[in-house]
Every structure is written in C-alpha cells, then in structure tokens.
Enzyme design. Structure first.
Site, PDB file in Angstrom:
ATOM      1  N   HIS A   1      31.577  37.354  38.808  1.00 19.70           N
ATOM      2  CA  HIS A   1      31.518  37.001  37.392  1.00 19.70           C
ATOM      3  C   HIS A   1      32.383  35.785  37.063  1.00 19.70           C
ATOM      4  O   HIS A   1      31.983  34.928  36.278  1.00 19.70           O
ATOM      5  CB  HIS A   1      31.967  38.213  36.567  1.00 19.70           C
ATOM      6  CG  HIS A   1      31.827  38.031  35.095  1.00 19.70           C
ATOM      7  ND1 HIS A   1      30.607  37.834  34.475  1.00 19.70           N
ATOM      8  CD2 HIS A   1      32.748  38.023  34.089  1.00 19.70           C
ATOM      9  CE1 HIS A   1      30.776  37.718  33.166  1.00 19.70           C
ATOM     10  NE2 HIS A   1      32.066  37.823  32.908  1.00 19.70           N
ATOM     11  N   PHE A   2      33.571  35.719  37.643  1.00 16.31           N
ATOM     12  CA  PHE A   2      34.481  34.609  37.360  1.00 16.31           C
ATOM     13  C   PHE A   2      34.438  33.611  38.517  1.00 16.31           C
ATOM     14  O   PHE A   2      35.395  33.467  39.280  1.00 16.31           O
ATOM     15  CB  PHE A   2      35.900  35.116  37.090  1.00 16.31           C
ATOM     16  CG  PHE A   2      36.077  35.713  35.721  1.00 16.31           C
ATOM     17  CD1 PHE A   2      35.985  34.916  34.589  1.00 16.31           C
ATOM     18  CD2 PHE A   2      36.320  37.065  35.554  1.00 16.31           C
ATOM     19  CE1 PHE A   2      36.135  35.456  33.313  1.00 16.31           C
ATOM     20  CE2 PHE A   2      36.477  37.615  34.290  1.00 16.31           C
ATOM     21  CZ  PHE A   2      36.386  36.807  33.166  1.00 16.31           C
TER      22      PHE A   2
END
Length: 297
Positions: free
Chosen positions: A274-275
């Site tokens: 996600h990051f």
C-alpha cells in the site's frame, strides 16, 4: 496566511502553516515557486510525512507543496462536534489552501484518501490540473478488496460494526498497512518511524472519532466516480499510475481500471504494497521526473 511562503532553495524543505476557513493547515514546501507546481495529497492514516523523501527528489525541477489534511499530521484536528468531517469538506480546505498560496495550475499526486480529495478538485476545476500522479487511489469500484467489507458494512450500520472498525485504528493494523505486500528483500527499507508517528497521532484524544466519521463518509466518494470518469474521458489529463501490485487495501484492478477512460495513461505495477513510496521511492521519483519532463510544458 499565518506564515508567508518563502522562496525555497533546491532540495531544502520548509514547513509552514496557513489559515483556511479558520483552521490551521500545515504544509511542507520545497523548490522554486516559479517552477511548475506539484501538490502531494496523502492518505490514511498518515500525513505529508509520507512524502518526506519524494519532496526533495522533485524539488530541483518543481515547486512542491504537501499539506496535512484536517484531522491528520500537524494540521488542526478539531473534535467531531466542532468540524464536519467529510471528504467534501477536506476538499474545500485543500482548495482554500491552493487558492491562498496563489497556485493557479498544478499536478496532483493522489494516494488513498488523497484520491477522493484530488479527483474532486480535478473534475470540478480541470483547467487547474496539469497532470495526475496516482498511487493506490481509487476512481473505480474495481479497486475495492475484501478489506473494505467491514467498512462498507459500517457505513450502513455504524452501531453494529463500530467495534470491528475500531480495530483498524490499533497499532497492529497501522503497522500492517506498511508491511503487507512488501517483498522480503525490501522489508529492511521500512522504518518503524512511519507507523509509530501515525499511531501517535491516531491516539490523540478524540482522533479515533474523527477517523470513524471519515470511514463512514467514505461511501459518498463512490457517488463522485461517474463525474470523475467523465472528466477523464473529456479532458484526458496526462496520468502516471505507480501502484503496489500487492496492495490489499486498494487492489491492482483499481489501477488497471483507469485505462478504460484514460487509455494513454502510463501504468506501472510495482512489487510493493500500500505504501509503495516506502519501499520503491527512488523508482517512483524517477518515473515521475521522466513523466512530468515529457508532459508539462
């Protein structure tokens, strides 16, 4: 303005606050204010801190602005009975900031919560947006994974599902957002500073209620998708998509969906979660510099 914007030397990051509709908005700034501007809009549960390495990586060519949304980072975080937390209102604050800074035209980097904010701006004021830089930010329902089942159930029945949703605000869940989907050979690129800072801010008195309100309000972002997709088709903004292929929050199908209405968009699915900036920051910065170098005139 509570602090005047200063010309920034290449690569050096300055920290400012501006007053927008009576609220203090914190933002990071770097680069020459006369250069093309890139506005970076962060997601949940983080802040402009997520761009701490990307900002100097772009600042030799671009004027970079990265605000904290109300309720996040170092911006004001009034309790829910003193501010109506909605993505519409976060959008209004962001527009107020770029207006106060005199930013007539800018590229938008949108991630997670930054997407419904930035895409509202782009679809309603298309003449201001020079390009879109998309990372794990939905504009199509295709990108929703099973992670969202409890959140959409909460949107329909807050009382029944609040206990389950509150688990998303606990330290283990915050850390998981950074670690899931990261290949083993890149786990050592993750710094615990990220989820530790995020959790400290989530744990401020009253902030969990802020986040629960935004969780509930997220359902209304889907109502904006048709107008956003029409904007894509009519205006064809130059678009670069750099998305973690293993993101279990906003799945890779959400990245591919952009190509339906933006067939010329450049899509890069990264071996990340996600990051993605935390593990693939240099690669993303290189892609952005090349893309903007070709598309901004």
């Amino acid at each position: 303005m509570s602090e005047a914007t200063r010309p920034a030397r290449s690569g050096e990051v300055f920290h400012h606050t501006a007053t927008v509709d009576g609220h203090s908005v914190f933002y990071r700034e770097a680069g020459d204010p006369t250069a093309p501007t890139v506005v970076l809009l962060h997601g949940f549960p983080t802040s402009s801190h997520m761009f701490r390495k990307l900002i100097p990586a772009l600042a030799d060519r671009y004027h970079v602005i990265a605000p904290d949304h109300i309720g996040f980072g170092h911006s004001d975080a009034p309790p829910v009975d003193r501010f109506d937390y909605s993505f519409e209102n976060l959008t209004a604050i962001t527009i107020g900031l770029v207006d106060a800074l005199g930013l007539d035209r800018f590229a938008l980097y949108i991630q997670d919560y930054g997407a419904p904010i930035g895409l509202r701006i782009a679809s309603r004021q298309p003449e201001r947006v020079s390009a879109l830089l998309v990372q794990s930010g939905n504009a199509y329902v295709d990108g929703f994974t099973p992670f969202w089942d409890v959140l959409f159930a909460h949107a329909k029945d807050r009382e029944t599902h609040e206990a389950a949703v509150r688990k998303l605000l606990e330290p283990a869940a915050t850390r998981w957002q950074y670690t899931h989907g990261v290949p083993a050979d890149r786990l050592n690129r993750l710094t615990p500073d990220t989820w530790t800072l995020d959790q400290a801010l989530l744990d401020r008195p009253g902030n969990k209620e802020v986040q629960l309100q935004l969780f509930w309000d997220y359902q209304f972002n889907l109502d904006v998708y048709p107008a956003v997709q029409q904007y894509f088709r009519e205006h064809r903004p130059p678009t670069l998509i750099t998305w973690g292929e293993h993101d279990e929050i906003f799945g890779a199908d959400g990245a591919r969906a952009f190509l339906r209405d933006l067939p010329d968009a450049e899509l890069h699915l990264l071996d990340a979660g996600h990051f993605a900036l935390e593990t693939h920051g240099p690669e993303i910065a290189t892609l952005i510099r090349d893309f903007l170098g070709r598309t901004l005139h």
